[in-house]
Motif scaffolding. Structure first.
Motif, PDB file in Angstrom:
ATOM      1  N   THR A  97      57.806  27.697  44.559  1.00  0.00           N
ATOM      2  CA  THR A  97      57.051  28.941  44.497  1.00  0.00           C
ATOM      3  C   THR A  97      55.560  28.667  44.350  1.00  0.00           C
ATOM      4  OG1 THR A  97      58.953  30.001  43.457  1.00  0.00           O
ATOM      5  CG2 THR A  97      56.826  31.133  43.274  1.00  0.00           C
ATOM      6  N   GLY A  98      54.790  29.139  45.303  1.00  0.00           N
ATOM      7  CA  GLY A  98      53.340  28.992  45.259  1.00  0.00           C
ATOM      8  C   GLY A  98      52.825  27.593  45.547  1.00  0.00           C
ATOM      9  N   ARG A  99      53.687  26.665  45.896  1.00  0.00           N
ATOM     10  CA  ARG A  99      53.290  25.265  46.126  1.00  0.00           C
ATOM     11  C   ARG A  99      52.938  25.045  47.582  1.00  0.00           C
ATOM     12  NH1 ARG A  99      52.737  25.810  41.722  1.00  0.00           N
ATOM     13  NH2 ARG A  99      50.700  25.478  42.606  1.00  0.00           N
ATOM     14  N   THR A 100      51.968  24.184  47.808  1.00  0.00           N
ATOM     15  CA  THR A 100      51.625  23.740  49.150  1.00  0.00           C
ATOM     16  C   THR A 100      51.578  22.213  49.157  1.00  0.00           C
ATOM     17  OG1 THR A 100      49.247  23.863  48.688  1.00  0.00           O
ATOM     18  CG2 THR A 100      50.274  25.811  49.694  1.00  0.00           C
ATOM     19  N   THR A 101      51.667  21.643  50.339  1.00  0.00           N
ATOM     20  CA  THR A 101      51.651  20.193  50.492  1.00  0.00           C
ATOM     21  C   THR A 101      50.242  19.727  50.804  1.00  0.00           C
ATOM     22  OG1 THR A 101      53.922  20.219  51.285  1.00  0.00           O
ATOM     23  CG2 THR A 101      52.618  18.284  51.811  1.00  0.00           C
ATOM     24  N   ARG A 102      49.741  18.792  50.000  1.00  0.00           N
ATOM     25  CA  ARG A 102      48.432  18.184  50.270  1.00  0.00           C
ATOM     26  C   ARG A 102      48.557  17.142  51.372  1.00  0.00           C
ATOM     27  NH1 ARG A 102      44.450  18.920  46.575  1.00  0.00           N
ATOM     28  NH2 ARG A 102      43.478  16.942  47.099  1.00  0.00           N
ATOM     29  N   ALA A 103      49.618  16.327  51.300  1.00  0.00           N
ATOM     30  CA  ALA A 103      49.797  15.252  52.281  1.00  0.00           C
ATOM     31  C   ALA A 103      51.231  14.746  52.257  1.00  0.00           C
ATOM     32  CB  ALA A 103      48.839  14.100  51.970  1.00  0.00           C
ATOM     33  N   LEU A 104      51.685  14.248  53.395  1.00  0.00           N
ATOM     34  CA  LEU A 104      52.984  13.590  53.500  1.00  0.00           C
ATOM     35  C   LEU A 104      52.773  12.084  53.522  1.00  0.00           C
ATOM     36  CD1 LEU A 104      54.764  15.704  56.246  1.00  0.00           C
ATOM     37  CD2 LEU A 104      55.273  15.673  53.805  1.00  0.00           C
ATOM     38  N   GLY A 105      53.677  11.367  52.870  1.00  0.00           N
ATOM     39  CA  GLY A 105      53.640   9.908  52.919  1.00  0.00           C
ATOM     40  C   GLY A 105      54.276   9.403  54.201  1.00  0.00           C
ATOM     41  N   ARG A 106      54.124   8.124  54.451  1.00  0.00           N
ATOM     42  CA  ARG A 106      54.776   7.478  55.594  1.00  0.00           C
ATOM     43  C   ARG A 106      56.078   6.874  55.103  1.00  0.00           C
ATOM     44  NH1 ARG A 106      49.585   3.995  56.942  1.00  0.00           N
ATOM     45  NH2 ARG A 106      49.815   3.849  54.702  1.00  0.00           N
ATOM     46  N   ALA A 144      56.240  13.922  49.586  1.00  0.00           N
ATOM     47  CA  ALA A 144      55.048  14.754  49.763  1.00  0.00           C
ATOM     48  C   ALA A 144      54.269  14.815  48.461  1.00  0.00           C
ATOM     49  CB  ALA A 144      55.451  16.167  50.187  1.00  0.00           C
ATOM     50  N   LEU A 145      52.949  14.834  48.589  1.00  0.00           N
ATOM     51  CA  LEU A 145      52.055  15.076  47.464  1.00  0.00           C
ATOM     52  C   LEU A 145      51.704  16.553  47.502  1.00  0.00           C
ATOM     53  CD1 LEU A 145      50.251  13.980  45.143  1.00  0.00           C
ATOM     54  CD2 LEU A 145      48.467  13.646  46.885  1.00  0.00           C
ATOM     55  N   LEU A 146      51.993  17.261  46.419  1.00  0.00           N
ATOM     56  CA  LEU A 146      51.769  18.710  46.382  1.00  0.00           C
ATOM     57  C   LEU A 146      50.375  19.059  45.871  1.00  0.00           C
ATOM     58  CD1 LEU A 146      55.207  19.911  44.985  1.00  0.00           C
ATOM     59  CD2 LEU A 146      54.540  19.356  47.327  1.00  0.00           C
ATOM     60  N   ASP A 147      50.029  20.331  45.975  1.00  0.00           N
ATOM     61  CA  ASP A 147      48.733  20.813  45.519  1.00  0.00           C
ATOM     62  C   ASP A 147      48.525  20.600  44.020  1.00  0.00           C
ATOM     63  OD1 ASP A 147      50.797  22.732  45.174  1.00  0.00           O
ATOM     64  OD2 ASP A 147      49.321  24.326  44.914  1.00  0.00           O
ATOM     65  N   THR A 148      49.597  20.469  43.263  1.00  0.00           N
ATOM     66  CA  THR A 148      49.527  20.238  41.811  1.00  0.00           C
ATOM     67  C   THR A 148      49.474  18.738  41.490  1.00  0.00           C
ATOM     68  OG1 THR A 148      51.931  20.202  41.697  1.00  0.00           O
ATOM     69  CG2 THR A 148      50.827  22.332  41.294  1.00  0.00           C
ATOM     70  N   TYR A 149      49.442  17.896  42.505  1.00  0.00           N
ATOM     71  CA  TYR A 149      49.485  16.441  42.405  1.00  0.00           C
ATOM     72  C   TYR A 149      50.852  15.929  41.957  1.00  0.00           C
ATOM     73  CZ  TYR A 149      44.573  16.733  43.327  1.00  0.00           C
ATOM     74  OH  TYR A 149      43.387  17.007  43.932  1.00  0.00           O
ATOM     75  N   ALA A 150      51.859  16.779  42.015  1.00  0.00           N
ATOM     76  CA  ALA A 150      53.234  16.353  41.804  1.00  0.00           C
ATOM     77  C   ALA A 150      53.718  15.711  43.103  1.00  0.00           C
ATOM     78  CB  ALA A 150      54.123  17.546  41.447  1.00  0.00           C
ATOM     79  N   VAL A 151      54.743  14.862  42.998  1.00  0.00           N
ATOM     80  CA  VAL A 151      55.334  14.212  44.164  1.00  0.00           C
ATOM     81  C   VAL A 151      56.802  14.604  44.234  1.00  0.00           C
ATOM     82  CG1 VAL A 151      55.993  12.005  45.196  1.00  0.00           C
ATOM     83  CG2 VAL A 151      53.746  12.260  44.139  1.00  0.00           C
ATOM     84  N   GLY A 179      68.392  16.997  49.634  1.00  0.00           N
ATOM     85  CA  GLY A 179      67.663  17.715  50.667  1.00  0.00           C
ATOM     86  C   GLY A 179      68.455  17.925  51.932  1.00  0.00           C
ATOM     87  N   ASN A 180      69.756  17.725  51.866  1.00  0.00           N
ATOM     88  CA  ASN A 180      70.596  17.925  53.044  1.00  0.00           C
ATOM     89  C   ASN A 180      70.983  19.376  53.260  1.00  0.00           C
ATOM     90  OD1 ASN A 180      70.610  15.163  53.531  1.00  0.00           O
ATOM     91  ND2 ASN A 180      72.365  14.845  52.202  1.00  0.00           N
ATOM     92  N   THR A 181      70.824  20.206  52.247  1.00  0.00           N
ATOM     93  CA  THR A 181      71.177  21.619  52.348  1.00  0.00           C
ATOM     94  C   THR A 181      69.985  22.469  51.916  1.00  0.00           C
ATOM     95  OG1 THR A 181      72.071  21.690  50.105  1.00  0.00           O
ATOM     96  CG2 THR A 181      73.611  21.121  51.866  1.00  0.00           C
ATOM     97  N   PRO A 182      69.876  23.689  52.422  1.00  0.00           N
ATOM     98  CA  PRO A 182      68.723  24.535  52.108  1.00  0.00           C
ATOM     99  C   PRO A 182      68.511  24.786  50.610  1.00  0.00           C
ATOM    100  CG  PRO A 182      69.961  25.462  53.933  1.00  0.00           C
ATOM    101  CD  PRO A 182      70.766  24.317  53.398  1.00  0.00           C
ATOM    102  N   ASN A 183      69.594  24.861  49.816  1.00  0.00           N
ATOM    103  CA  ASN A 183      69.429  25.166  48.393  1.00  0.00           C
ATOM    104  C   ASN A 183      68.940  23.960  47.588  1.00  0.00           C
ATOM    105  OD1 ASN A 183      71.759  23.678  48.520  1.00  0.00           O
ATOM    106  ND2 ASN A 183      72.927  24.953  47.112  1.00  0.00           N
ATOM    107  N   GLN A 184      68.611  22.871  48.249  1.00  0.00           N
ATOM    108  CA  GLN A 184      68.093  21.697  47.553  1.00  0.00           C
ATOM    109  C   GLN A 184      66.575  21.568  47.693  1.00  0.00           C
ATOM    110  OE1 GLN A 184      70.523  18.513  49.219  1.00  0.00           O
ATOM    111  NE2 GLN A 184      71.797  18.547  47.396  1.00  0.00           N
ATOM    112  N   PHE A 185      65.931  22.549  48.258  1.00  0.00           N
ATOM    113  CA  PHE A 185      64.479  22.515  48.383  1.00  0.00           C
ATOM    114  C   PHE A 185      63.854  23.566  47.481  1.00  0.00           C
ATOM    115  CE2 PHE A 185      65.493  20.200  52.258  1.00  0.00           C
ATOM    116  CZ  PHE A 185      64.541  19.208  52.216  1.00  0.00           C
ATOM    117  N   GLY A 186      62.564  23.701  47.571  1.00  0.00           N
ATOM    118  CA  GLY A 186      61.861  24.708  46.772  1.00  0.00           C
ATOM    119  C   GLY A 186      61.868  24.376  45.304  1.00  0.00           C
TER     120      GLY A 186
END
Length: 121
Positions: A13-22, A30-37, A57-64
């Protein structure tokens, strides 16, 4: 041909991605706007940094909001982790070094010991 629309990944909720790792493996961080990973995908060697080896992350309810961030405190990452086949490493500027988790093949993460997300080196 036309390219199909891509659905954004919900990071919370309210999170955005700053950058994706390789990544060289079937997992991503992903590094989030809160600097969480947050990491998702294959996790056979703890490369998602959660202290276990269950894929995530294999199913939709495992994100967010259901997707846990890696416990990095008090470290504050400035760049996303880069991952090999079975491990990930994060450069932390304030620490002037790497923090790694996952399989420690050939000392890639901690000099020869298996390292999982609850034992970040």
């Amino acid at each position: 041909g036309q390219v199909a629309a891509v659905t954004p990944i919900n990071m919370g909720t309210g999170r955005t991605t700053r950058a994706l790792g390789r990544s060289l493996g079937p997992h991503m961080c992903a590094l989030l706007d809160t600097y969480a990973v947050k990491c998702w995908g294959a996790n056979s060697h703890g490369q998602l940094g959660q202290g276990h080896s269950t894929d995530f992350g294999n199913t939709p309810n495992q994100f967010g909001d259901q997707a846990p961030a890696i416990a990095l405190a008090p470290l504050v990452p400035e760049v996303p982790p880069d991952c090999g086949l079975t491990f990930c490493c994060l450069y932390v500027v304030a620490k002037l070094g790497l923090t790694c988790w996952g399989r420690d093949t050939a000392g890639a993460t901690s000099g020869g010991l298996p390292v999982y997300g609850d034992h970040l080196s």
